[in-house]
Design an enzyme around this catalytic site. Structure first.
Site, PDB file in Angstrom:
ATOM      1  N   ASN A  45     -11.486 -52.927-132.494  1.00 17.10           N
ATOM      2  CA  ASN A  45     -12.483 -53.984-132.373  1.00 17.10           C
ATOM      3  C   ASN A  45     -12.176 -54.846-131.154  1.00 17.10           C
ATOM      4  O   ASN A  45     -11.013 -55.102-130.817  1.00 17.10           O
ATOM      5  CB  ASN A  45     -12.594 -54.828-133.653  1.00 17.10           C
ATOM      6  CG  ASN A  45     -11.293 -55.347-134.208  1.00 17.10           C
ATOM      7  OD1 ASN A  45     -10.230 -54.797-133.971  1.00 17.10           O
ATOM      8  ND2 ASN A  45     -11.365 -56.417-134.973  1.00 17.10           N
ATOM      9  N   GLU A  47     -13.383 -58.445-129.746  1.00 20.81           N
ATOM     10  CA  GLU A  47     -14.133 -59.660-130.085  1.00 20.81           C
ATOM     11  C   GLU A  47     -14.531 -60.423-128.830  1.00 20.81           C
ATOM     12  O   GLU A  47     -14.123 -60.075-127.707  1.00 20.81           O
ATOM     13  CB  GLU A  47     -13.291 -60.524-131.040  1.00 20.81           C
ATOM     14  CG  GLU A  47     -13.010 -59.777-132.342  1.00 20.81           C
ATOM     15  CD  GLU A  47     -12.366 -60.617-133.418  1.00 20.81           C
ATOM     16  OE1 GLU A  47     -11.820 -61.705-133.117  1.00 20.81           O
ATOM     17  OE2 GLU A  47     -12.399 -60.167-134.591  1.00 20.81           O
ATOM     18  N   CYS A  56     -17.358 -53.619-133.135  1.00 21.29           N
ATOM     19  CA  CYS A  56     -16.412 -53.069-134.107  1.00 21.29           C
ATOM     20  C   CYS A  56     -15.699 -51.832-133.565  1.00 21.29           C
ATOM     21  O   CYS A  56     -16.189 -51.146-132.659  1.00 21.29           O
ATOM     22  CB  CYS A  56     -17.135 -52.673-135.392  1.00 21.29           C
ATOM     23  SG  CYS A  56     -17.790 -54.036-136.345  1.00 21.29           S
ATOM     24  N   GLU A  58     -15.344 -48.954-134.969  1.00 19.53           N
ATOM     25  CA  GLU A  58     -16.106 -47.713-135.196  1.00 19.53           C
ATOM     26  C   GLU A  58     -17.023 -47.423-134.022  1.00 19.53           C
ATOM     27  O   GLU A  58     -17.090 -46.299-133.513  1.00 19.53           O
ATOM     28  CB  GLU A  58     -16.956 -47.828-136.474  1.00 19.53           C
ATOM     29  CG  GLU A  58     -16.158 -47.866-137.763  1.00 19.53           C
ATOM     30  CD  GLU A  58     -15.690 -49.264-138.149  1.00 19.53           C
ATOM     31  OE1 GLU A  58     -15.611 -50.145-137.271  1.00 19.53           O
ATOM     32  OE2 GLU A  58     -15.396 -49.465-139.334  1.00 19.53           O
ATOM     33  N   CYS A  89     -18.545 -51.534-141.657  1.00 19.92           N
ATOM     34  CA  CYS A  89     -19.603 -52.514-141.919  1.00 19.92           C
ATOM     35  C   CYS A  89     -20.967 -51.828-141.862  1.00 19.92           C
ATOM     36  O   CYS A  89     -21.096 -50.662-141.444  1.00 19.92           O
ATOM     37  CB  CYS A  89     -19.531 -53.666-140.921  1.00 19.92           C
ATOM     38  SG  CYS A  89     -20.282 -53.304-139.313  1.00 19.92           S
ATOM     39  N   CYS A  92     -22.177 -50.496-138.421  1.00 17.68           N
ATOM     40  CA  CYS A  92     -21.449 -49.275-138.043  1.00 17.68           C
ATOM     41  C   CYS A  92     -21.885 -48.081-138.883  1.00 17.68           C
ATOM     42  O   CYS A  92     -21.951 -46.959-138.373  1.00 17.68           O
ATOM     43  CB  CYS A  92     -19.942 -49.504-138.145  1.00 17.68           C
ATOM     44  SG  CYS A  92     -19.341 -50.629-136.863  1.00 17.68           S
TER      45      CYS A  92
HETATM   46  N1  THU Z   1     -14.641 -54.989-137.934  1.00 27.28           N
HETATM   47  C1  THU Z   1     -14.520 -53.714-137.462  1.00 27.28           C
HETATM   48  O1  THU Z   1     -14.039 -53.484-136.351  1.00 27.28           O
HETATM   49  N2  THU Z   1     -14.979 -52.713-138.254  1.00 27.28           N
HETATM   50  C2  THU Z   1     -15.485 -52.889-139.499  1.00 27.28           C
HETATM   51  O2  THU Z   1     -15.992 -51.952-140.098  1.00 27.28           O
HETATM   52  C3  THU Z   1     -15.397 -54.203-140.151  1.00 27.28           C
HETATM   53  C4  THU Z   1     -15.263 -55.341-139.188  1.00 27.28           C
HETATM   54  C5  THU Z   1     -14.122 -56.084-137.102  1.00 27.28           C
HETATM   55  C6  THU Z   1     -15.174 -56.956-136.479  1.00 27.28           C
HETATM   56  C7  THU Z   1     -14.407 -58.231-136.260  1.00 27.28           C
HETATM   57  O3  THU Z   1     -13.698 -58.142-135.031  1.00 27.28           O
HETATM   58  C8  THU Z   1     -13.392 -58.258-137.394  1.00 27.28           C
HETATM   59  O4  THU Z   1     -13.324 -56.930-137.887  1.00 27.28           O
HETATM   60  C9  THU Z   1     -13.759 -59.208-138.539  1.00 27.28           C
HETATM   61  O5  THU Z   1     -15.054 -58.977-138.957  1.00 27.28           O
END
Ligand code: THU
Length: 141
Positions: A45, A47, A56, A58, A89, A92
Site C-alpha cells: 500500500n 498512502e 492499496c 492489491e 477491500c 480491490c
Molecule cells: N489496505 C490495503 O492495502 N489493502 C486492503 O485490502 C485493505 C486496506 C490499506 C489501505 C491503507 O493504506 C491501509 O491499508 C488502511 O486502510
C-alpha cells in the site's frame, strides 16, 4: 492456471509489506499474486497526505503485473502483520474480478503464519465483469 506454492506467496507478500508506505494508517499491507505464467508479482500500500490518493497493495500488485504483460492470474495472497487475517477491500475486489476467475483462491496470511482462503466468488458474488460490457445492447448510444 499455475501450480500454487503457498509458502512462496506468503514470503513474497511479507517482503512486500516491509516496503509499505503507510505513515497515516500505520497499517502495512503486502500482496503477492501468481500469474498463470508462473511468475509472482508484488505490491504494497502507498498512502498519500490527501488520504483519498491512497492505493492499496492489491491494486499496486496488479498494476505491476499488467505492465509486465500479464493478463491472467491464478491466486492472490495478502499479508498483514496483524492477528486478524485481512481480506481485500471492496474496491480491490472489483479490480481483482477484472483479471481473476470466480473460483480463484484469494488468501490472507499474518505474522503468525496463519492463512485463510476464500474464492473470489465468495468475496464478490454477482461481480460486474467485462462480459456485461461485451453483451451491451448499446441502448441510448
Ligand atoms: N489496505 C490495503 O492495502 N489493502 C486492503 O485490502 C485493505 C486496506 C490499506 C489501505 C491503507 O493504506 C491501509 O491499508 C488502511 O486502510
Amino acid at each position: 492456471m499455475s501450480e500454487i506454492n503457498w509458502a512462496a506467496l506468503q514470503q513474497a507478500a511479507q517482503q512486500a509489506a516491509a516496503q509499505a508506505y503507510a505513515p497515516y494508517s500505520k497499517f502495512p499491507v503486502g500482496v503477492a499474486i501468481l500469474a498463470d505464467s508462473g511468475k509472482i508479482y508484488t505490491g504494497c500500500n502507498v498512502e498519500n497526505a490527501s488520504y483519498g490518493g491512497t492505493v492499496c497493495a492489491e491494486r499496486n500488485a496488479i498494476g505491476a503485473a499488467v505492465v509486465a504483460g500479464e493478463r491472467k492470474f491464478t491466486a492472490l495472497m495478502v499479508y498483514t502483520p496483524q492477528d486478524m487475517l485481512t481480506p481485500p477491500c471492496g474496491i480491490c475486489r472489483q479490480v481483482i474480478a477484472e483479471f481473476f476467475s470466480p473460483n480463484a483462491p484469494i488468501a490472507s496470511c499474518n505474522h503468525l503464519h496463519q492463512q485463510q482462503n476464500w474464492s473470489l466468488g465468495e468475496l464478490l458474488p454477482a461481480a460486474f465483469t467485462p462480459t456485461y460490457l461485451a453483451n451491451s445492447t448499446k441502448v441510448g448510444a
